[in-house]
Each structure stands twice: as structure tokens, then as C-alpha cells.
Scaffold this motif. Structure first.
Motif, PDB file in Angstrom:
ATOM      1  N   ILE A 274      -2.980   6.287   0.483  1.00  0.00           N
ATOM      2  CA  ILE A 274      -3.284   7.326   1.462  1.00  0.00           C
ATOM      3  C   ILE A 274      -2.551   8.593   1.040  1.00  0.00           C
ATOM      4  O   ILE A 274      -1.353   8.544   0.734  1.00  0.00           O
ATOM      5  CB  ILE A 274      -2.818   6.924   2.883  1.00  0.00           C
ATOM      6  CG1 ILE A 274      -3.436   5.592   3.315  1.00  0.00           C
ATOM      7  CG2 ILE A 274      -3.129   8.041   3.882  1.00  0.00           C
ATOM      8  CD1 ILE A 274      -4.921   5.640   3.579  1.00  0.00           C
TER       9      ILE A 274
ATOM     10  N   PRO B 158       0.862  -1.179   0.000  1.00  0.00           N
ATOM     11  CA  PRO B 158       0.000   0.000   0.000  1.00  0.00           C
ATOM     12  C   PRO B 158       0.900   1.232   0.000  1.00  0.00           C
ATOM     13  O   PRO B 158       2.075   1.155   0.385  1.00  0.00           O
ATOM     14  CB  PRO B 158      -0.789  -0.133   1.308  1.00  0.00           C
ATOM     15  CG  PRO B 158       0.081  -0.984   2.193  1.00  0.00           C
ATOM     16  CD  PRO B 158       0.819  -1.920   1.269  1.00  0.00           C
TER      17      PRO B 158
ATOM     18  N   THR C  59      -6.691   4.700  -6.197  1.00  0.00           N
ATOM     19  CA  THR C  59      -7.842   4.709  -5.299  1.00  0.00           C
ATOM     20  C   THR C  59      -7.375   5.236  -3.949  1.00  0.00           C
ATOM     21  O   THR C  59      -6.585   4.583  -3.265  1.00  0.00           O
ATOM     22  CB  THR C  59      -8.432   3.306  -5.127  1.00  0.00           C
ATOM     23  OG1 THR C  59      -8.816   2.795  -6.412  1.00  0.00           O
ATOM     24  CG2 THR C  59      -9.652   3.348  -4.220  1.00  0.00           C
TER      25      THR C  59
ATOM     26  N   ASN D 228      -4.515   0.590  -5.678  1.00  0.00           N
ATOM     27  CA  ASN D 228      -5.880   0.561  -5.130  1.00  0.00           C
ATOM     28  C   ASN D 228      -5.900   0.816  -3.625  1.00  0.00           C
ATOM     29  O   ASN D 228      -6.980   0.832  -3.017  1.00  0.00           O
ATOM     30  CB  ASN D 228      -6.544  -0.792  -5.427  1.00  0.00           C
ATOM     31  CG  ASN D 228      -6.874  -0.943  -6.897  1.00  0.00           C
ATOM     32  OD1 ASN D 228      -7.370  -0.026  -7.527  1.00  0.00           O
ATOM     33  ND2 ASN D 228      -6.568  -2.116  -7.446  1.00  0.00           N
ATOM     34  N   ASN D 229      -4.745   0.993  -3.038  1.00  0.00           N
ATOM     35  CA  ASN D 229      -4.646   1.236  -1.598  1.00  0.00           C
ATOM     36  C   ASN D 229      -3.677   2.389  -1.341  1.00  0.00           C
ATOM     37  O   ASN D 229      -2.494   2.175  -1.032  1.00  0.00           O
ATOM     38  CB  ASN D 229      -4.163  -0.018  -0.863  1.00  0.00           C
ATOM     39  CG  ASN D 229      -5.293  -0.986  -0.594  1.00  0.00           C
ATOM     40  OD1 ASN D 229      -6.328  -0.604  -0.051  1.00  0.00           O
ATOM     41  ND2 ASN D 229      -5.109  -2.243  -0.974  1.00  0.00           N
TER      42      ASN D 229
ATOM     43  N   ARG E  12      -7.744   5.838  -0.255  1.00  0.00           N
ATOM     44  CA  ARG E  12      -8.489   5.239   0.858  1.00  0.00           C
ATOM     45  C   ARG E  12      -8.583   6.153   2.074  1.00  0.00           C
ATOM     46  O   ARG E  12      -9.387   5.906   2.971  1.00  0.00           O
ATOM     47  CB  ARG E  12      -7.813   3.932   1.269  1.00  0.00           C
ATOM     48  CG  ARG E  12      -7.719   2.893   0.171  1.00  0.00           C
ATOM     49  CD  ARG E  12      -9.073   2.309  -0.147  1.00  0.00           C
ATOM     50  NE  ARG E  12      -8.969   1.262  -1.166  1.00  0.00           N
ATOM     51  CZ  ARG E  12     -10.000   0.572  -1.640  1.00  0.00           C
ATOM     52  NH1 ARG E  12     -11.223   0.826  -1.170  1.00  0.00           N
ATOM     53  NH2 ARG E  12      -9.838  -0.353  -2.567  1.00  0.00           N
ATOM     54  N   GLY E  13      -7.753   7.198   2.104  1.00  0.00           N
ATOM     55  CA  GLY E  13      -7.782   8.112   3.234  1.00  0.00           C
ATOM     56  C   GLY E  13      -6.900   9.313   2.962  1.00  0.00           C
ATOM     57  O   GLY E  13      -5.995   9.266   2.114  1.00  0.00           O
TER      58      GLY E  13
ATOM     59  N   HIS F  19      -7.720   1.859   7.027  1.00  0.00           N
ATOM     60  CA  HIS F  19      -8.521   2.220   5.861  1.00  0.00           C
ATOM     61  C   HIS F  19      -8.026   1.651   4.541  1.00  0.00           C
ATOM     62  O   HIS F  19      -8.678   1.837   3.515  1.00  0.00           O
ATOM     63  CB  HIS F  19      -8.651   3.742   5.779  1.00  0.00           C
ATOM     64  CG  HIS F  19      -9.480   4.309   6.892  1.00  0.00           C
ATOM     65  ND1 HIS F  19     -10.833   4.051   7.005  1.00  0.00           N
ATOM     66  CD2 HIS F  19      -9.158   5.068   7.964  1.00  0.00           C
ATOM     67  CE1 HIS F  19     -11.304   4.651   8.089  1.00  0.00           C
ATOM     68  NE2 HIS F  19     -10.310   5.266   8.686  1.00  0.00           N
ATOM     69  N   ILE F  20      -6.884   0.957   4.553  1.00  0.00           N
ATOM     70  CA  ILE F  20      -6.512   0.251   3.331  1.00  0.00           C
ATOM     71  C   ILE F  20      -7.225  -1.094   3.317  1.00  0.00           C
ATOM     72  O   ILE F  20      -7.637  -1.617   4.348  1.00  0.00           O
ATOM     73  CB  ILE F  20      -4.984   0.065   3.214  1.00  0.00           C
ATOM     74  CG1 ILE F  20      -4.435  -0.764   4.383  1.00  0.00           C
ATOM     75  CG2 ILE F  20      -4.291   1.406   3.113  1.00  0.00           C
ATOM     76  CD1 ILE F  20      -2.988  -1.163   4.208  1.00  0.00           C
ATOM     77  N   ASN F  21      -7.372  -1.635   2.150  1.00  0.00           N
ATOM     78  CA  ASN F  21      -8.115  -2.877   1.977  1.00  0.00           C
ATOM     79  C   ASN F  21      -7.150  -4.054   2.036  1.00  0.00           C
ATOM     80  O   ASN F  21      -6.721  -4.587   1.017  1.00  0.00           O
ATOM     81  CB  ASN F  21      -8.858  -2.855   0.636  1.00  0.00           C
ATOM     82  CG  ASN F  21      -9.734  -4.083   0.445  1.00  0.00           C
ATOM     83  OD1 ASN F  21     -10.109  -4.736   1.403  1.00  0.00           O
ATOM     84  ND2 ASN F  21     -10.035  -4.396  -0.804  1.00  0.00           N
TER      85      ASN F  21
ATOM     86  N   PRO G 252     -13.115   9.870   0.695  1.00  0.00           N
ATOM     87  CA  PRO G 252     -12.517   8.900   1.622  1.00  0.00           C
ATOM     88  C   PRO G 252     -12.480   9.501   3.025  1.00  0.00           C
ATOM     89  O   PRO G 252     -12.688  10.705   3.210  1.00  0.00           O
ATOM     90  CB  PRO G 252     -11.099   8.716   1.056  1.00  0.00           C
ATOM     91  CG  PRO G 252     -10.805  10.015   0.379  1.00  0.00           C
ATOM     92  CD  PRO G 252     -12.110  10.475  -0.204  1.00  0.00           C
TER      93      PRO G 252
END
Length: 329
Positions: free
Chosen positions: A159, A83, A183, A156-157, A185-186, A305-307, A236
Motif C-alpha cells: 500500500i 504486507p 505490486t 506482492n502486497n 494493492r492500494g 485490499h491486500i491479498n 489499484p
């Protein structure tokens, strides 16, 4: 007699010079960013692999970024891409650099938690005005996305993390960029600027907004301000840290923006840092939360908050006091 008088004057002159030197040393020692000191914490460059000065866009002037990838971490496996945290430095849009003590202090904790960290430079005011800095950040992110597979990075992850002027640039990217290749995520904002209209009213003492915008036009300031930008989709989660004694960027404007975000994203949090000024320069006072608690809290926020299932495992081991900071507004 005249010779003795000259000698006395010469001694007085040197004493004045010595006194000025002492004053300068004292002033600088009082303005060390205590939250960013790394004397008891490893420097990022010593605990991560570094690819420095990667060009983006034309690569001219400041259009470069550094990329740090973990050496040892809980998430460091060959089957799981890293991430990513993208850091955007502050400095009133006219100074600052991608390599600084803030990045050292917080970045080393993020890489230890398994994140890759990209630190972005951008062209500076007053030579370059809005929206050049915003566009540079977007172009850097495009380049990072294109190179992601080469560095085993999970786009996709992601910040976004910015302080002061960099906070505005990070927030602006999330609110305004369409068809982003990542993407988000935060978003983590340290004392970020959200209201340039308000800042323009303070330009007699702090001309940073004018240097950035290149104009005192209120309409331009509103367009460039996150506080007035429309929120057209669910953002996010945001994590705001802001000093209660910040005289450069008022905590009130940041909190107003937080209240707007909270209506769309209830997982967002606003943490007041008691006794801290801009840059979390506490000038010898004790901040609450402490720098260590801030560091742990932002790392926990990024992990939560990461997937990634492994991130949840590490988040569960975080000290309760840090968890409370995220659980309470």
C-alpha cells in the motif's frame, strides 16, 4: 525625570517581548495537527522494530528510509511475510521528514494490524527539482524490494501512503512507473496535490509548486500532475481524505482526480473531512470524521485490499461506523 522615562520605556519593551512570546505560543498551540497527536496513542517507534536510515541509490543527502516491522500483531506469523505500507511525507517538496507525528499516529495502527511500514525521505527543493523527488521515491522502492526477503516483507502486497506533496509522489509512482518490483494493492492520499497547473496559479501565496518544478512552464506542470497523466491500465483502489477547509491544496482538484480514477477503479473512495484545513489542522474545531475514525478507516482499507485471508478476518471485526465511511462516497 529622564531616568524614569528610560525605565518606563524599558518596561514597555520587555512587556512587548513577553506579549510576542505569548502570541507565538498561542499560535503554535492552535496549529498542532490534532489528527496526529500521540498523547493517547503509542508512538510507532515504541511498538515496532526499527531499522533506521537505510540508504538507497547513492545514499546521499536525504536518500534514506526507515523500516518498521511489527512486534506484536494479528498477522505476525513466521510463515506469512508482512504486507507493506510505504509512506511518503509531505512538506511542499522543500521540507518535511520521514519521522513525524503523522507517521507515529497512523503507522502504529498499521503495524498493530500486521503491516511493515517503510518511511521514505527524498531530496528536497529548491536545490533539487522535478523529477528528482519522483525518481528518488522510485529508487527507494527498488531498494526496499531488493531487501524485502531479509525483512520478511511481501512485495506482492504493498500500500502506498502519502500526504500533501507525498500524496502526489505516491500517485505519480502508480500512474507512471513501468515494470515496478512491487505490486501496489492500494493508494492512500491525505490532501494530496493532483493539479500543479492550479497550484502555480496560487504561487503568490504558496510557492511550493514553483519550488518543486523550478519553472512556471504550464506544460511541465501538466506533465508532473496526476490529474493530466494518462491512465493506461487499471489502477489499484484509491482512498482520499481531504479537508473541506483546505486553503493550500483545494479539495476540488483532488475530487476531479478521484472522479477520473473512479471511472477505472470503482473500489476507490473519497472522504471529505469536515472543518479540517490542510494537514487536518482543525484549529480547535471538531473534525468529521474524527482522527480516530480516519485512522481506523485507512487501516481497514489497507487490510481489505491486500491479498491475505487473515486480513479479511480482522477487517470483519472493524466498527460499523468505520465500515460505513468506506461503503459511502
Amino acid at each position: 525625570m529622564a531616568i524614569k522615562l528610560q525605565q518606563v520605556r524599558r518596561v514597555r519593551r520587555w512587556m512587548m517581548i513577553l506579549l510576542l512570546v505569548v502570541i507565538v505560543i498561542v499560535v503554535f498551540s492552535l496549529n498542532v495537527h490534532r489528527s496526529y497527536r500521540t498523547d493517547n496513542h503509542p508512538r510507532l517507534g515504541n511498538v515496532a522494530n526499527v531499522d533506521a536510515d537505510i540508504p538507497y541509490c547513492s545514499g546521499q543527502d536525504k536518500q534514506k528510509f526507515d523500516l518498521y516491522t511489527p512486534i506484536n500483531s494479528l498477522l505476525n506469523t513466521h510463515t506469512t511475510p508482512y504486507p507493506l505500507v510505504i509512506y511518503i511525507h509531505g512538506g511542499g517538496w522543500h521540507k518535511g521528514d520521514k519521522r513525524n507525528s503523522l507517521l507515529d499516529y497512523y503507522g502504529s495502527s498499521l503495524t498493530a494490524a500486521g503491516f511493515a511500514v517503510a518511511s521514505v525521505n527524498y531530496r528536497l527543493a529548491p536545490k533539487y527539482h522535478y523529477p528528482i523527488q519522483n525518481n528518488d521515491v522510485a529508487c527507494a522502492i527498488d531498494t526496499i524490494a531488493k531487501l524485502a526477503s531479509s525483512y520478511d516483507i511481501d512485495t506482492n502486497n504493498v500500500i502506498l501512503f502519502g500526504d500533501s506533496a507525498g500524496g502526489l509522489l505516491a500517485i505519480d509512482y502508480v500512474l507512471t512507473r513501468q515494470d515496478s518490483p512491487i505490486t501496489v494493492r492500494g493508494v492512500i492520499s491525505f490532501y494530496g496535490t493532483t493539479d500543479l497547473v492550479n497550484q502555480l496559479q496560487r504561487t503568490k501565496r504558496n510557492p511550493n509548486a514553483y519550488k518543486f518544478l523550478g519553472t512556471r512552464n504550464v506544460d511541465t506542470a501538466r506533465v508532473a500532475s496526476p490529474l493530466y497523466q494518462p491512465i493506461t491500465k487499471t489502477p489499484p483502489p484509491f482512498l482520499f481524505f481531504h479537508g473541506t477547509k483546505d486553503s493550500v491544496v483545494s479539495i476540488e482538484q483532488a475530487y476531479k482526480f478521484y472522479q477520473r480514477i473512479l471511472a477505472y477503479q470503482p473500489s476507490s473512495r473519497f472522504i471529505r473531512v469536515a472543518n479540517a484545513g490542510h494537514g487536518f489542522d482543525d484549529s480547535g474545531r471538531s473534525t468529521k470524521p474524527t482522527s480516530d475514525e480516519i485512522r481506523r478507516t485507512l487501516t481497514l482499507f489497507a487490510l481489505k485490499h491486500i491479498n491475505n485471508d487473515q486480513s479479511e478476518t480482522q477487517a470483519q471485526t472493524t466498527p460499523e461506523k468505520v465500515q460505513i465511511l468506506l461503503d459511502n462516497d
